[in-house]
Scaffold this motif. Structure first.
Motif, PDB file in Angstrom:
ATOM      1  N   GLN A  48       0.837  -1.195   0.000  1.00  0.00           N
ATOM      2  CA  GLN A  48       0.000   0.000   0.000  1.00  0.00           C
ATOM      3  C   GLN A  48       0.877   1.252   0.000  1.00  0.00           C
ATOM      4  O   GLN A  48       0.473   2.303   0.495  1.00  0.00           O
ATOM      5  CB  GLN A  48      -0.911   0.019   1.234  1.00  0.00           C
ATOM      6  N   THR A  53      -1.258   4.721  -4.942  1.00  0.00           N
ATOM      7  CA  THR A  53      -2.055   4.490  -3.729  1.00  0.00           C
ATOM      8  C   THR A  53      -2.020   5.725  -2.837  1.00  0.00           C
ATOM      9  O   THR A  53      -3.061   6.178  -2.328  1.00  0.00           O
ATOM     10  CB  THR A  53      -1.527   3.269  -2.952  1.00  0.00           C
ATOM     11  N   ARG A  56      -4.178   8.405  -4.182  1.00  0.00           N
ATOM     12  CA  ARG A  56      -5.600   8.153  -3.925  1.00  0.00           C
ATOM     13  C   ARG A  56      -6.000   8.669  -2.539  1.00  0.00           C
ATOM     14  O   ARG A  56      -7.051   9.288  -2.371  1.00  0.00           O
ATOM     15  CB  ARG A  56      -5.926   6.670  -4.054  1.00  0.00           C
ATOM     16  N   GLN A 152      -8.097  -5.496  -6.029  1.00  0.00           N
ATOM     17  CA  GLN A 152      -6.839  -4.747  -5.998  1.00  0.00           C
ATOM     18  C   GLN A 152      -5.644  -5.582  -6.460  1.00  0.00           C
ATOM     19  O   GLN A 152      -4.774  -5.084  -7.176  1.00  0.00           O
ATOM     20  CB  GLN A 152      -6.561  -4.235  -4.581  1.00  0.00           C
ATOM     21  N   VAL A 168      -6.607   1.987 -11.982  1.00  0.00           N
ATOM     22  CA  VAL A 168      -6.889   1.909 -10.542  1.00  0.00           C
ATOM     23  C   VAL A 168      -8.336   2.238 -10.205  1.00  0.00           C
ATOM     24  O   VAL A 168      -8.704   2.272  -9.031  1.00  0.00           O
ATOM     25  CB  VAL A 168      -5.947   2.839  -9.730  1.00  0.00           C
ATOM     26  N   TYR A 203     -10.426   1.951   1.037  1.00  0.00           N
ATOM     27  CA  TYR A 203     -10.187   1.735  -0.397  1.00  0.00           C
ATOM     28  C   TYR A 203     -10.636   2.982  -1.172  1.00  0.00           C
ATOM     29  O   TYR A 203     -11.467   2.895  -2.084  1.00  0.00           O
ATOM     30  CB  TYR A 203     -10.959   0.509  -0.887  1.00  0.00           C
ATOM     31  N   HIS A 206     -11.356   4.604  -5.779  1.00  0.00           N
ATOM     32  CA  HIS A 206     -11.339   3.544  -6.790  1.00  0.00           C
ATOM     33  C   HIS A 206     -12.522   3.684  -7.756  1.00  0.00           C
ATOM     34  O   HIS A 206     -12.568   2.989  -8.773  1.00  0.00           O
ATOM     35  CB  HIS A 206     -11.385   2.160  -6.142  1.00  0.00           C
TER      36      HIS A 206
END
Length: 284
Positions: A48, A53, A56, A152, A168, A203, A206
């Motif tokens: 991660q 990531t 995000r 993922q 992603v 998460y 996404h």
């Protein structure tokens, strides 16, 4: 009644510039990314800790460094405490996939024009009462997390490889054909609350676009209950339509990848088995 949907519900922007935002960040956003990496340093969690990531998480908190760091560390604590890193190999759903799909039809079906996996939920065909008779809310939450991990670790890498650039995000189709209020019990509301927290806290970012179709008028009451659970950024990605949805779906999904029952040319297996670039990876 389709003309009423623009009045009652939001519409999202299905434009190209948002599809790969994480590959075209500003200099200020790049600086924030480097600052975040320095701030987290040894606390970065394996698996991660890549730039996309971290971007995000930054985007989910509007590139506020302190809020992002808090959000990220909360995710790390959750993954560590709940042993999420091992869930993909250690977890087995308590009922068969065939039975789950019969009671709760949901699956991935090919990719949109950006290479993003298409996720479909047939909410109107979901038998919530019998689903919760077969599987507990706690097990459904575990199943939900397990599905995220599969997405993922398997689906996104396969799509990235097939499309030739990092993928992603996902295009989501929610089909409400056949929906009735009996689907929206207190137990279902509790489940949706849990799903929403997991999705947005652990998460984030996404979702590429969500298109809700075959929406009955009774959905207005349900939407009033769901809307407060969603962050504003998420709400802006949602388009809610009635039966006049084909042209909107075709804006981002090629006909050859769009299921036949939505007006496209792609057959969906009777078992609702997920179909896409990830097939060979899942079967390994």
């Amino acid at each position: 009644l389709d003309y009423l949907f623009s009045y009652y519900y939001p519409s999202s922007s299905l434009n190209d510039e948002d599809a790969f935002w994480y590959l075209d960040v500003t200099s200020n956003e790049s600086e924030k990314l480097e600052e975040l990496k320095k701030k987290l340093s040894s606390k970065l969690h394996p698996g991660q800790d890549d730039d996309i990531t971290l971007l995000r998480f930054l985007k989910a908190r509007n590139f506020d460094l302190e809020k992002t760091a808090t959000m990220y560390l909360d995710m790390v604590e959750w993954r560590t405490t709940e042993k999420i890193d091992y869930m993909l190999t250690n977890y087995t759903p308590p009922i068969s996939n065939e039975k789950i799909m019969k009671l709760y039809p949901h699956y991935y079906h090919k990719t949109d024009k950006y290479g993003r996996p298409i996720y479909i939920e047939m909410i109107g065909q979901t038998d919530a009462y019998n689903l919760l008779e077969e599987i507990s809310i706690e097990d459904l939450i575990c199943y939900h997390i397990w599905s995220w991990e599969l997405y993922q670790r398997t689906y996104l890498p396969a799509c990235s490889k097939a499309f030739g650039k990092p993928i992603v995000t996902t295009t989501v189709i929610i089909d409400l054909n056949g929906l009735s209020m009996k689907n929206f019990t207190l137990s279902v509301q509790k489940l949706l609350n849990s799903f929403s927290k997991i999705d947005q806290d652990y998460y984030p970012e996404h979702l590429g676009a969500m298109i809700v179709i075959n929406t009955p008028m009774i959905f207005r009451g349900i939407w009033m209950a769901i809307q407060p659970l969603l962050q504003e950024r998420t709400r802006r990605k949602i388009t809610i339509l009635g039966t006049d949805y084909y042209s909107t779906l075709r804006q981002i999904i090629p006909d050859e990848n769009l299921p036949t029952f939505f007006g496209g040319k792609s057959e969906v297996p009777d078992s609702f088995e997920s179909v896409g670039p990830w097939i060979s990876e899942v079967s390994k």
